[in-house]
Design a protein around this motif. Structure first.
Motif, PDB file in Angstrom:
ATOM      1  N   GLN A 263      16.001  32.765  69.242  1.00  0.00           N
ATOM      2  CA  GLN A 263      14.679  33.030  68.679  1.00  0.00           C
ATOM      3  C   GLN A 263      14.162  34.395  69.136  1.00  0.00           C
ATOM      4  O   GLN A 263      13.192  34.504  69.886  1.00  0.00           O
ATOM      5  CB  GLN A 263      13.697  31.927  69.087  1.00  0.00           C
ATOM      6  N   VAL A 264      14.830  35.445  68.658  1.00  0.00           N
ATOM      7  CA  VAL A 264      14.544  36.814  69.100  1.00  0.00           C
ATOM      8  C   VAL A 264      13.096  37.197  68.826  1.00  0.00           C
ATOM      9  O   VAL A 264      12.456  37.887  69.625  1.00  0.00           O
ATOM     10  CB  VAL A 264      15.515  37.798  68.416  1.00  0.00           C
ATOM     11  N   ASP A 265      12.553  36.756  67.684  1.00  0.00           N
ATOM     12  CA  ASP A 265      11.176  37.138  67.352  1.00  0.00           C
ATOM     13  C   ASP A 265      10.171  36.505  68.311  1.00  0.00           C
ATOM     14  O   ASP A 265       9.198  37.149  68.720  1.00  0.00           O
ATOM     15  CB  ASP A 265      10.858  36.706  65.912  1.00  0.00           C
ATOM     16  N   GLU A 266      10.375  35.245  68.665  1.00  0.00           N
ATOM     17  CA  GLU A 266       9.499  34.558  69.605  1.00  0.00           C
ATOM     18  C   GLU A 266      10.362  33.876  70.666  1.00  0.00           C
ATOM     19  O   GLU A 266      10.592  32.673  70.632  1.00  0.00           O
ATOM     20  CB  GLU A 266       8.637  33.517  68.883  1.00  0.00           C
ATOM     21  N   PRO A 267      10.858  34.640  71.611  1.00  0.00           N
ATOM     22  CA  PRO A 267      11.767  34.055  72.618  1.00  0.00           C
ATOM     23  C   PRO A 267      11.052  33.001  73.456  1.00  0.00           C
ATOM     24  O   PRO A 267       9.893  33.179  73.846  1.00  0.00           O
ATOM     25  CB  PRO A 267      12.170  35.265  73.474  1.00  0.00           C
ATOM     26  N   PRO A 268      11.727  31.888  73.753  1.00  0.00           N
ATOM     27  CA  PRO A 268      11.109  30.825  74.569  1.00  0.00           C
ATOM     28  C   PRO A 268      10.964  31.272  76.019  1.00  0.00           C
ATOM     29  O   PRO A 268      11.859  31.906  76.581  1.00  0.00           O
ATOM     30  CB  PRO A 268      12.092  29.671  74.438  1.00  0.00           C
ATOM     31  N   LYS A 269       9.838  30.939  76.620  1.00  0.00           N
ATOM     32  CA  LYS A 269       9.595  31.293  78.020  1.00  0.00           C
ATOM     33  C   LYS A 269       9.510  30.049  78.907  1.00  0.00           C
ATOM     34  O   LYS A 269       9.992  30.061  80.023  1.00  0.00           O
ATOM     35  CB  LYS A 269       8.302  32.106  78.141  1.00  0.00           C
ATOM     36  N   VAL A 270       8.871  29.004  78.399  1.00  0.00           N
ATOM     37  CA  VAL A 270       8.722  27.761  79.160  1.00  0.00           C
ATOM     38  C   VAL A 270       9.748  26.775  78.607  1.00  0.00           C
ATOM     39  O   VAL A 270       9.632  26.312  77.467  1.00  0.00           O
ATOM     40  CB  VAL A 270       7.303  27.202  79.043  1.00  0.00           C
ATOM     41  N   ILE A 271      10.747  26.456  79.412  1.00  0.00           N
ATOM     42  CA  ILE A 271      11.900  25.688  78.930  1.00  0.00           C
ATOM     43  C   ILE A 271      12.099  24.464  79.810  1.00  0.00           C
ATOM     44  O   ILE A 271      12.175  24.574  81.048  1.00  0.00           O
ATOM     45  CB  ILE A 271      13.169  26.558  78.935  1.00  0.00           C
ATOM     46  N   MET A 272      12.197  23.319  79.174  1.00  0.00           N
ATOM     47  CA  MET A 272      12.475  22.070  79.877  1.00  0.00           C
ATOM     48  C   MET A 272      13.978  21.807  79.847  1.00  0.00           C
ATOM     49  O   MET A 272      14.616  21.959  78.808  1.00  0.00           O
ATOM     50  CB  MET A 272      11.726  20.918  79.200  1.00  0.00           C
ATOM     51  N   ILE A 273      14.530  21.439  80.991  1.00  0.00           N
ATOM     52  CA  ILE A 273      15.959  21.119  81.082  1.00  0.00           C
ATOM     53  C   ILE A 273      16.083  19.643  81.444  1.00  0.00           C
ATOM     54  O   ILE A 273      15.561  19.189  82.462  1.00  0.00           O
ATOM     55  CB  ILE A 273      16.662  21.997  82.128  1.00  0.00           C
ATOM     56  N   THR A 274      16.775  18.911  80.580  1.00  0.00           N
ATOM     57  CA  THR A 274      16.906  17.481  80.773  1.00  0.00           C
ATOM     58  C   THR A 274      18.306  17.038  80.376  1.00  0.00           C
ATOM     59  O   THR A 274      19.177  17.874  80.092  1.00  0.00           O
ATOM     60  CB  THR A 274      15.839  16.718  79.949  1.00  0.00           C
ATOM     61  N   SER A 275      18.522  15.731  80.353  1.00  0.00           N
ATOM     62  CA  SER A 275      19.825  15.178  79.986  1.00  0.00           C
ATOM     63  C   SER A 275      19.595  13.788  79.401  1.00  0.00           C
ATOM     64  O   SER A 275      18.518  13.207  79.567  1.00  0.00           O
ATOM     65  CB  SER A 275      20.755  15.097  81.197  1.00  0.00           C
ATOM     66  N   PRO A 276      20.583  13.230  78.716  1.00  0.00           N
ATOM     67  CA  PRO A 276      20.407  11.875  78.203  1.00  0.00           C
ATOM     68  C   PRO A 276      20.303  10.830  79.310  1.00  0.00           C
ATOM     69  O   PRO A 276      19.483   9.922  79.230  1.00  0.00           O
ATOM     70  CB  PRO A 276      21.658  11.653  77.349  1.00  0.00           C
ATOM     71  N   ALA A 277      21.141  10.933  80.327  1.00  0.00           N
ATOM     72  CA  ALA A 277      21.214   9.921  81.381  1.00  0.00           C
ATOM     73  C   ALA A 277      21.393  10.605  82.730  1.00  0.00           C
ATOM     74  O   ALA A 277      21.648  11.808  82.797  1.00  0.00           O
ATOM     75  CB  ALA A 277      22.369   8.954  81.097  1.00  0.00           C
ATOM     76  N   PRO A 278      21.252   9.859  83.833  1.00  0.00           N
ATOM     77  CA  PRO A 278      21.445  10.469  85.149  1.00  0.00           C
ATOM     78  C   PRO A 278      22.879  10.936  85.368  1.00  0.00           C
ATOM     79  O   PRO A 278      23.819  10.448  84.733  1.00  0.00           O
ATOM     80  CB  PRO A 278      21.090   9.322  86.113  1.00  0.00           C
ATOM     81  N   GLY A 279      23.038  11.878  86.297  1.00  0.00           N
ATOM     82  CA  GLY A 279      24.372  12.329  86.707  1.00  0.00           C
ATOM     83  C   GLY A 279      25.064  13.236  85.724  1.00  0.00           C
ATOM     84  O   GLY A 279      26.293  13.319  85.733  1.00  0.00           O
ATOM     85  N   GLU A 280      24.319  13.935  84.880  1.00  0.00           N
ATOM     86  CA  GLU A 280      24.932  14.793  83.868  1.00  0.00           C
ATOM     87  C   GLU A 280      24.671  16.274  84.113  1.00  0.00           C
ATOM     88  O   GLU A 280      24.839  17.103  83.224  1.00  0.00           O
ATOM     89  CB  GLU A 280      24.453  14.368  82.477  1.00  0.00           C
TER      90      GLU A 280
END
Length: 468
Positions: A263-280
């Motif tokens: 998204q070059v025009d509106e680059p993301p700054k606040v990003i959440m990092i998650t996963s489907p399940a634990p241990g990934e």
């Protein structure tokens, strides 16, 4: 959720399946050889004694008679081969030998075949006892000429037109003719290899985990923007060493580059990092992506927002006493809880005291206000959150951020879980920026295909590294 459609596997997919589980082939070959050898050993050994009969005419007064006699004999040998395995001959042999066996058993033990283009008949007798096999074969040579004479005798009397003589006397067999242990073993090895291939294909077809980038992207509905190889050091330190022989640090730099071009025009700054399940691998991904971004001169803050099992501060060796929950509760300011990780330029906000209502806190207006403040002070804000499927904490926060990165673990994340994460985040209107295919074994097929396993390290003195 609609069931996943199973398309037929092409040759390349079969080869990939075999390569991924190559050990099934030698295992199948060994198992097949052992089973075949056991079958050969438990079978009753059989012995074969052979003889050969010559068919000729009795009268040949001229060359023409000799030629006609030969043609007559050749025409007869096919019929005689059938007579050799008939009940009449078996009855005569039983009477001659006076052995403890039946006509049917003798009949079954005899095989006969005419040699093409000749007047010869090869006869074999197979029996569990070598002496009896030889005796029956000798009796064939003694009784069959008489049987032929009776059949071929002229109606008006006189000498029979055909004579049968033994040209090769039967010998006492010294070794069993069956079972052939070598042949059994070889066949067992071949069948074992075939079964190994089939098992590899079946295993691939029944595998419910994510292993193919294109498949993962289709399941979640977002592209794979980073692939991180399994690194033994990450399992203990969780922080990639930029100058170690491992590939993990470079993988996170490639992830950083790909992220910056989204998204070059509106680059993301606040990003959440998650996963489907634990241990990934989500927390390790958040920490190392933050370090990679900080190494490029960006102002980066990592928020430890997994308020159930916080690990960011533990991985980085920082203080975990105060942090996010204090700020959201209004008992501390952001400046009071921010910690610096060494001289890396990375800022970290720990989780703080664990609350009884983490989902409500992460979706609160206080959290939205905190993210807005951090957006203005940083180039990137990375938020490590709980997995999506076990709890609802991440779903409420997903609508407050610019985008979500989903960490899926190679060979562990279930396809159904990956699909459900995409559905869940889409339902609340969250933007999934991409996937991180995490903890990929170095021997995985996609590693060789994409050149992930190639090394290109420093030749000479290495630059100084950050110290925590």
């Amino acid at each position: 959720m609609s069931p996943e459609r199973q398309d037929p596997m092409n040759l390349r997919e079969v080869l990939d399946a075999v390569r991924a589980t190559w050990w099934l082939l030698p295992l199948g070959a060994v198992a097949g050889a052992v089973l075949a050898l056991v079958l050969a050993l438990v079978q009753t050994p059989l012995y074969t004694s052979s003889t050969q009969l010559f068919v000729s005419t009795t009268a040949a007064s001229s060359t023409l008679d000799a030629v006609q006699g030969r043609e007559f004999s050749e025409a007869r040998v096919q019929s005689y081969a059938r007579l050799l395995t008939g009940r009449d001959l078996a009855g005569r042999i039983v009477e001659r030998l006076d052995v403890d066996t039946t006509e049917g058993e003798v009949q079954d033990s005899i095989t006969a075949a005419a040699v093409p283009g000749t007047v010869l008949i090869d006869v074999s007798v197979t029996d569990p006892r070598p002496e009896r096999a030889q005796a029956v074969a000798e009796a064939v040579g003694q009784e069959f000429p008489g049987l032929v004479s009776d059949i071929e005798a002229p109606v008006a009397g006189g000498e029979p037109l055909v004579r049968v003589t033994v040209t090769d006397a039967p010998q006492l067999p010294t070794a069993p003719s069956s079972p052939d242990r070598f042949r059994y073993t070889a066949l067992g090895i071949v069948l074992g290899l075939v079964l190994g291939v089939l098992a590899a294909v079946a295993r691939r077809r029944m595998d419910r985990t994510v292993k193919v980038p294109d498949q993962a992207a289709e399941l979640v509905g977002a592209p794979v923007i980073g692939t991180v190889l399994k690194d033994a050091s990450l399992e203990t330190r969780h922080v990639a060493d930029s100058f170690s022989p491992g590939r993990a640090a470079e993988d996170y730099r490639l992830l950083r580059t790909n992220l910056q071009f989204l998204q070059v025009d509106e680059p993301p700054k606040v990003i959440m990092i998650t996963s489907p399940a634990p241990g990934e691998g989500k927390t390790t991904a958040a920490v190392n992506l933050g370090l990679a971004l900080a190494d490029s001169g960006r102002r980066v803050t990592v928020i430890e927002a997994d308020l159930r099992r916080p690990k960011v501060t533990r991985y980085l060796g920082l203080v975990s006493g105060v942090g996010l929950t204090n700020v959201l509760a209004g008992t501390a300011d952001v400046e009071d809880v921010v910690q610096q990780y060494g001289d890396s330029g990375l800022s970290v906000i720990g989780a703080g005291p664990l609350p009884p209502n983490p989902g409500e806190l992460l979706a609160s207006t206080q959290m939205a206000a905190l993210l807005e403040k951090l957006r203005g002070d940083n180039d990137f804000v990375l938020i490590d959150t709980p997995p999506v499927l076990p709890v609802a904490d991440s779903v409420g926060l997903a609508v407050l951020v610019d985008g979500v990165l989903v960490s899926v673990r190679y060979g562990r994340t279930l396809k159904e879980h990956a699909r459900q994460v995409g559905v869940t985040l889409e339902r609340v209107g969250a933007t999934v920026l991409g996937l991180i295919l995490n903890i990929v074994p170095p021997k995985a097929e996609l590693v060789a295909t994409h050149g992930y396993g190639l090394e290109y390290g420093y030749d000479g003195a290495r630059p100084a590294r950050h110290k925590a």
